[in-house]
Design a protein around this motif. Structure first.
Motif, PDB file in Angstrom:
ATOM      1  N   HIS A 184       0.884  -1.168   0.000  1.00 29.14           N
ATOM      2  CA  HIS A 184       0.000   0.000   0.000  1.00 29.14           C
ATOM      3  C   HIS A 184       0.919   1.215   0.000  1.00 29.14           C
ATOM      4  O   HIS A 184       1.610   1.478   0.991  1.00 29.14           O
ATOM      5  CB  HIS A 184      -0.859  -0.021   1.260  1.00 29.14           C
ATOM      6  N   ILE A 185       0.984   1.943  -1.117  1.00 31.10           N
ATOM      7  CA  ILE A 185       2.010   2.960  -1.331  1.00 31.10           C
ATOM      8  C   ILE A 185       1.413   4.355  -1.145  1.00 31.10           C
ATOM      9  O   ILE A 185       0.421   4.705  -1.805  1.00 31.10           O
ATOM     10  CB  ILE A 185       2.624   2.833  -2.740  1.00 31.10           C
ATOM     11  N   ILE A 186       2.031   5.163  -0.271  1.00 35.63           N
ATOM     12  CA  ILE A 186       1.533   6.508   0.002  1.00 35.63           C
ATOM     13  C   ILE A 186       2.609   7.523  -0.364  1.00 35.63           C
ATOM     14  O   ILE A 186       3.705   7.542   0.217  1.00 35.63           O
ATOM     15  CB  ILE A 186       1.133   6.673   1.490  1.00 35.63           C
ATOM     16  N   PHE A 187       2.298   8.378  -1.328  1.00 33.31           N
ATOM     17  CA  PHE A 187       3.213   9.436  -1.723  1.00 33.31           C
ATOM     18  C   PHE A 187       2.912  10.708  -0.936  1.00 33.31           C
ATOM     19  O   PHE A 187       1.793  10.901  -0.428  1.00 33.31           O
ATOM     20  CB  PHE A 187       3.109   9.702  -3.226  1.00 33.31           C
ATOM     21  N   ALA A 188       3.890  11.596  -0.858  1.00 32.63           N
ATOM     22  CA  ALA A 188       3.767  12.804  -0.047  1.00 32.63           C
ATOM     23  C   ALA A 188       2.670  13.730  -0.546  1.00 32.63           C
ATOM     24  O   ALA A 188       2.134  14.534   0.222  1.00 32.63           O
ATOM     25  CB  ALA A 188       5.108  13.548  -0.017  1.00 32.63           C
ATOM     26  N   ASP A 189       2.323  13.637  -1.834  1.00 29.34           N
ATOM     27  CA  ASP A 189       1.303  14.530  -2.382  1.00 29.34           C
ATOM     28  C   ASP A 189      -0.120  14.008  -2.155  1.00 29.34           C
ATOM     29  O   ASP A 189      -1.092  14.643  -2.557  1.00 29.34           O
ATOM     30  CB  ASP A 189       1.541  14.753  -3.879  1.00 29.34           C
TER      31      ASP A 189
ATOM     32  N   GLY B  80      -7.860  -1.265   4.863  1.00 26.72           N
ATOM     33  CA  GLY B  80      -7.291  -2.322   4.045  1.00 26.72           C
ATOM     34  C   GLY B  80      -6.498  -3.353   4.818  1.00 26.72           C
ATOM     35  O   GLY B  80      -6.070  -4.358   4.241  1.00 26.72           O
ATOM     36  N   ILE B  81      -6.268  -3.140   6.119  1.00 23.57           N
ATOM     37  CA  ILE B  81      -5.542  -4.125   6.922  1.00 23.57           C
ATOM     38  C   ILE B  81      -6.249  -4.394   8.244  1.00 23.57           C
ATOM     39  O   ILE B  81      -6.351  -5.539   8.685  1.00 23.57           O
ATOM     40  CB  ILE B  81      -4.074  -3.687   7.169  1.00 23.57           C
ATOM     41  N   PHE B  82      -6.787  -3.352   8.884  1.00 25.18           N
ATOM     42  CA  PHE B  82      -7.499  -3.536  10.155  1.00 25.18           C
ATOM     43  C   PHE B  82      -8.987  -3.703   9.854  1.00 25.18           C
ATOM     44  O   PHE B  82      -9.827  -2.893  10.230  1.00 25.18           O
ATOM     45  CB  PHE B  82      -7.241  -2.351  11.078  1.00 25.18           C
TER      46      PHE B  82
ATOM     47  N   GLY C  87      -3.666  -4.852   2.637  1.00 22.87           N
ATOM     48  CA  GLY C  87      -2.434  -4.105   2.345  1.00 22.87           C
ATOM     49  C   GLY C  87      -1.511  -4.144   3.548  1.00 22.87           C
ATOM     50  O   GLY C  87      -1.437  -3.197   4.333  1.00 22.87           O
ATOM     51  N   SER C  88      -0.788  -5.242   3.687  1.00 19.90           N
ATOM     52  CA  SER C  88      -0.016  -5.491   4.910  1.00 19.90           C
ATOM     53  C   SER C  88       1.366  -4.852   4.899  1.00 19.90           C
ATOM     54  O   SER C  88       2.021  -4.790   5.933  1.00 19.90           O
ATOM     55  CB  SER C  88       0.118  -6.998   5.138  1.00 19.90           C
ATOM     56  N   ARG C  89       1.838  -4.373   3.735  1.00 18.05           N
ATOM     57  CA  ARG C  89       3.104  -3.630   3.670  1.00 18.05           C
ATOM     58  C   ARG C  89       2.783  -2.182   3.297  1.00 18.05           C
ATOM     59  O   ARG C  89       2.308  -1.924   2.186  1.00 18.05           O
ATOM     60  CB  ARG C  89       4.053  -4.251   2.646  1.00 18.05           C
ATOM     61  N   VAL C  90       2.996  -1.276   4.225  1.00 20.72           N
ATOM     62  CA  VAL C  90       2.631   0.123   4.035  1.00 20.72           C
ATOM     63  C   VAL C  90       3.888   0.908   3.688  1.00 20.72           C
ATOM     64  O   VAL C  90       4.732   1.171   4.546  1.00 20.72           O
ATOM     65  CB  VAL C  90       1.961   0.692   5.300  1.00 20.72           C
ATOM     66  N   LEU C  91       4.034   1.267   2.421  1.00 26.73           N
ATOM     67  CA  LEU C  91       5.196   1.987   1.929  1.00 26.73           C
ATOM     68  C   LEU C  91       4.877   3.478   1.924  1.00 26.73           C
ATOM     69  O   LEU C  91       3.928   3.913   1.261  1.00 26.73           O
ATOM     70  CB  LEU C  91       5.565   1.524   0.522  1.00 26.73           C
ATOM     71  N   VAL C  92       5.643   4.260   2.681  1.00 24.15           N
ATOM     72  CA  VAL C  92       5.333   5.680   2.862  1.00 24.15           C
ATOM     73  C   VAL C  92       6.543   6.516   2.469  1.00 24.15           C
ATOM     74  O   VAL C  92       7.668   6.248   2.902  1.00 24.15           O
ATOM     75  CB  VAL C  92       4.951   5.981   4.329  1.00 24.15           C
ATOM     76  N   GLN C  93       6.306   7.549   1.658  1.00 25.13           N
ATOM     77  CA  GLN C  93       7.405   8.432   1.257  1.00 25.13           C
ATOM     78  C   GLN C  93       7.997   9.101   2.496  1.00 25.13           C
ATOM     79  O   GLN C  93       7.284   9.546   3.400  1.00 25.13           O
ATOM     80  CB  GLN C  93       6.917   9.475   0.253  1.00 25.13           C
ATOM     81  N   SER C  94       9.309   9.158   2.546  1.00 26.73           N
ATOM     82  CA  SER C  94      10.027   9.566   3.761  1.00 26.73           C
ATOM     83  C   SER C  94       9.589  10.926   4.304  1.00 26.73           C
ATOM     84  O   SER C  94       9.529  11.131   5.517  1.00 26.73           O
ATOM     85  CB  SER C  94      11.530   9.582   3.492  1.00 26.73           C
ATOM     86  N   ALA C  95       9.264  11.855   3.414  1.00 29.67           N
ATOM     87  CA  ALA C  95       8.920  13.205   3.842  1.00 29.67           C
ATOM     88  C   ALA C  95       7.682  13.245   4.738  1.00 29.67           C
ATOM     89  O   ALA C  95       7.523  14.175   5.539  1.00 29.67           O
ATOM     90  CB  ALA C  95       8.698  14.100   2.624  1.00 29.67           C
ATOM     91  N   VAL C  96       6.815  12.250   4.620  1.00 27.59           N
ATOM     92  CA  VAL C  96       5.579  12.243   5.416  1.00 27.59           C
ATOM     93  C   VAL C  96       5.466  10.970   6.258  1.00 27.59           C
ATOM     94  O   VAL C  96       4.400  10.669   6.791  1.00 27.59           O
ATOM     95  CB  VAL C  96       4.335  12.378   4.505  1.00 27.59           C
TER      96      VAL C  96
ATOM     97  N   PRO D  37      -4.321  -8.799  11.586  1.00 28.90           N
ATOM     98  CA  PRO D  37      -4.298  -7.333  11.622  1.00 28.90           C
ATOM     99  C   PRO D  37      -2.923  -6.782  11.977  1.00 28.90           C
ATOM    100  O   PRO D  37      -2.778  -5.970  12.894  1.00 28.90           O
ATOM    101  CB  PRO D  37      -5.333  -7.022  12.703  1.00 28.90           C
ATOM    102  N   VAL D  38      -1.917  -7.236  11.243  1.00 34.92           N
ATOM    103  CA  VAL D  38      -0.530  -6.850  11.517  1.00 34.92           C
ATOM    104  C   VAL D  38       0.084  -6.300  10.233  1.00 34.92           C
ATOM    105  O   VAL D  38       0.210  -7.017   9.229  1.00 34.92           O
ATOM    106  CB  VAL D  38       0.299  -8.049  12.025  1.00 34.92           C
ATOM    107  N   ALA D  39       0.463  -5.028  10.265  1.00 34.15           N
ATOM    108  CA  ALA D  39       1.065  -4.379   9.101  1.00 34.15           C
ATOM    109  C   ALA D  39       2.491  -3.957   9.418  1.00 34.15           C
ATOM    110  O   ALA D  39       2.898  -3.883  10.580  1.00 34.15           O
ATOM    111  CB  ALA D  39       0.248  -3.161   8.691  1.00 34.15           C
ATOM    112  N   VAL D  40       3.247  -3.681   8.354  1.00 31.76           N
ATOM    113  CA  VAL D  40       4.621  -3.207   8.479  1.00 31.76           C
ATOM    114  C   VAL D  40       4.766  -1.950   7.638  1.00 31.76           C
ATOM    115  O   VAL D  40       4.395  -1.946   6.458  1.00 31.76           O
ATOM    116  CB  VAL D  40       5.631  -4.261   7.998  1.00 31.76           C
ATOM    117  N   ALA D  41       5.283  -0.875   8.227  1.00 30.77           N
ATOM    118  CA  ALA D  41       5.511   0.371   7.492  1.00 30.77           C
ATOM    119  C   ALA D  41       6.985   0.480   7.111  1.00 30.77           C
ATOM    120  O   ALA D  41       7.869   0.267   7.944  1.00 30.77           O
ATOM    121  CB  ALA D  41       5.101   1.565   8.342  1.00 30.77           C
TER     122      ALA D  41
END
Length: 498
Positions: A257-262, A275-277, A288-297, A395-399
């Motif tokens: 699950h990919i989250i961009f800063a915008d 999507g996970i809980f 969406g058990s792998r939460v990919l987040v742009q570093s700025a946010v 209900p276990v995700a990783v960021a």
């Protein structure tokens, strides 16, 4: 203690062995029902009944419009009995009642109607090969197929798979999970009032080692549709190779699950949490058990996700206020708890959550015997950890942080699975680029887990064999293609190829 029976040739009957299996209420840990401990003998009976029904009934020969009408009557019966069936489903596998009653069962009835309509759309093609040849194709039913059903959503899978098989003209043998068979066994009572010939649908409960193995290896079953874990899919594949069955496998996932800063971060946090809980405690293949987040946010987003988790009440699935119910069975509960320990041992940081039943409920609570895990998030920068690569199914995700678009794609695709992916961004060009770059059967942009029977659903890599269920061609998974060549010109001389 109520006992539920197998359904073979239109009759409800116990297992031939006379043995029973306990069904446990995951909300309390108490045994509340029993199901037959079916084995090879019961599967043989069911397959024989299906073969006879396929040969002798008029099901595959009646006009497809008539077949569709009969299936729509089944959908009406599902709707009429939705409240009763949803209560049983909730008690049997712990999925909250507000989801089974008000989402899954109504949706199942609509999906059966959709599949019934596809029965009227079965069509072949003609090919203009040469003037003296009339060449065309026919789609014909497989004959006797089998459906092996998981424990996390028994009734929706049962109704969808069986409706597709029947709409295509087949007979079917169903093997539900030994952890959640009761709702399906109860649902077979609906056939008593329908114009669907006895033996077209048969259900045999039992363990995977006994009944499941017998189904997978049965020489008279031409197709198997399986939904469940990747490891079980491998075992079914090995067992089914003896007579080269047609296999449709919908398997596990470790979806990014990919989250961009915008992105709209508030909306994204709500989407990731949903999507996970999930109400059924993350026990869904597409979570969406792998939460990919742009570093700025990254830090901001983890905080927003924590607030979403705090608002989820974990508890009794029969309570309308419950946001997340129990883990469906003891084995899965133990597995999830083991991954909580693995995450700590691997060096991942626990951002929030991690508590289980003993920490969530007082000693005098009736829920103290149940199987509960609260919404949990680990944080790490290493996608190679086991909690990042292996399906936890809870209900276990990783960021994980990322900096560039290319890095996000690399991390997202760096897993054996390829079932689904989510993407949050306001950049339209990026959205189009990534939907092509992500190796997944479904990609959602600025939403997550949006599913509909009108769209295909299937996985890539270890998430399935590519046979997508759903959509306008859903019935083709239950059919075989035949070519017909008719010579309409002068007879060709013997041995001459024309």
């Amino acid at each position: 203690m109520e006992r539920f029976l197998n359904y073979v040739s239109g009759e409800h009957r116990p297992a031939r062995s006379g043995q029973w299996l306990d069904s446990v209420d995951p909300a309390t840990g108490e045994v509340w029902a029993q199901i037959p401990a079916g084995d090879t003998a019961d599967v043989d009976d069911a397959v024989a009944a299906a073969q006879e029904a396929f040969r002798s009934s008029d099901w595959r020969r009646v006009p497809t419009a008539v077949r569709a009408v009969r299936l729509r009557a089944w959908a009406d019966a599902i709707e009429a009995n939705a409240e009763h069936l949803s209560e049983i489903e909730t008690r049997d596998n712990g999925r909250p009642l507000k989801e089974t009653r008000f989402a899954q069962l109504p949706g199942a009835a609509m999906q059966v109607r959709y599949l019934a309509g596809l029965a009227e759309e079965i069509e072949g093609t003609t090919t203009d090969i040469r003037p003296e040849a009339f060449a065309y194709t026919l789609w014909e039913p497989v004959g006797v197929g089998a459906v092996i059903i998981p424990w996390n959503g028994p009734l929706p899978v049962f109704f969808a798979k069986v409706a597709a098989a029947l709409a295509a003209g087949n007979a079917v043998v169903v093997k539900p999970s030994e952890h959640a068979s009761v709702s399906i066994l109860e649902a077979t009572r609906l056939f008593a009032g329908l114009d669907i010939p006895p033996g077209l649908v048969n259900v045999v409960a039992g363990t995977g080692a006994a009944a499941g193995d017998a189904v997978a290896g049965h020489p008279d079953i031409g197709k198997i549709s399986f939904t469940g874990s990747t490891e079980t899919g491998r075992r079914i594949t090995r067992r089914a190779t003896g007579n080269i069955k047609n296999l449709q496998l919908e398997l596990g996932g470790k979806s990014p699950h990919i989250i961009f800063a915008d992105a709209d971060l508030e909306a994204a946090a709500a989407g990731v949490a949903g999507g996970i809980f999930t109400p059924n405690a993350g026990q869904t293949c597409v979570v969406g058990s792998r939460v990919l987040v742009q570093s700025a946010v990254y830090d901001e987003f983890v905080g927003l996700l924590a607030k979403q988790a705090e608002n989820l009440a974990v508890g009794d699935p029969a309570d309308p206020a419950t946001g997340m119910g129990p883990i469906a069975n003891p084995a899965q509960y133990d597995k999830i708890r083991s991954y909580l320990q693995i995450g700590r041992e691997e060096g991942a940081e626990l951002a929030f959550g991690g508590r289980t039943t003993e920490d969530l409920f007082p000693a005098d609570s009736r829920l103290r015997g149940g199987y509960y895990v609260e919404p949990t998030l680990f944080t790490t920068g290493d996608n190679r950890l086991r909690i990042c690569q292996e399906e936890i199914f809870g209900p276990v995700a990783v960021a994980l942080p990322f900096d560039t678009e290319e890095q996000a794609v690399r991390i997202a695709n760096d897993t054996p699975y390829g079932l689904a992916a989510g993407l949050w961004t306001e950049n339209l060009r990026r959205a189009h680029r990534l939907t092509r770059a992500l190796r997944a059967g479904s990609v959602w942009v600025n939403t997550y887990k949006a599913l509909h029977w009108a769209l295909p659903f299937g996985g890539h890599k270890h998430s399935g064999n590519g046979g997508a269920a759903g959509g306008a061609t859903a019935l083709r998974e239950w059919m075989e293609l035949k070519s017909v060549w008719m010579n309409v010109g002068d007879p060709a001389p013997r041995g001459e190829e024309r």
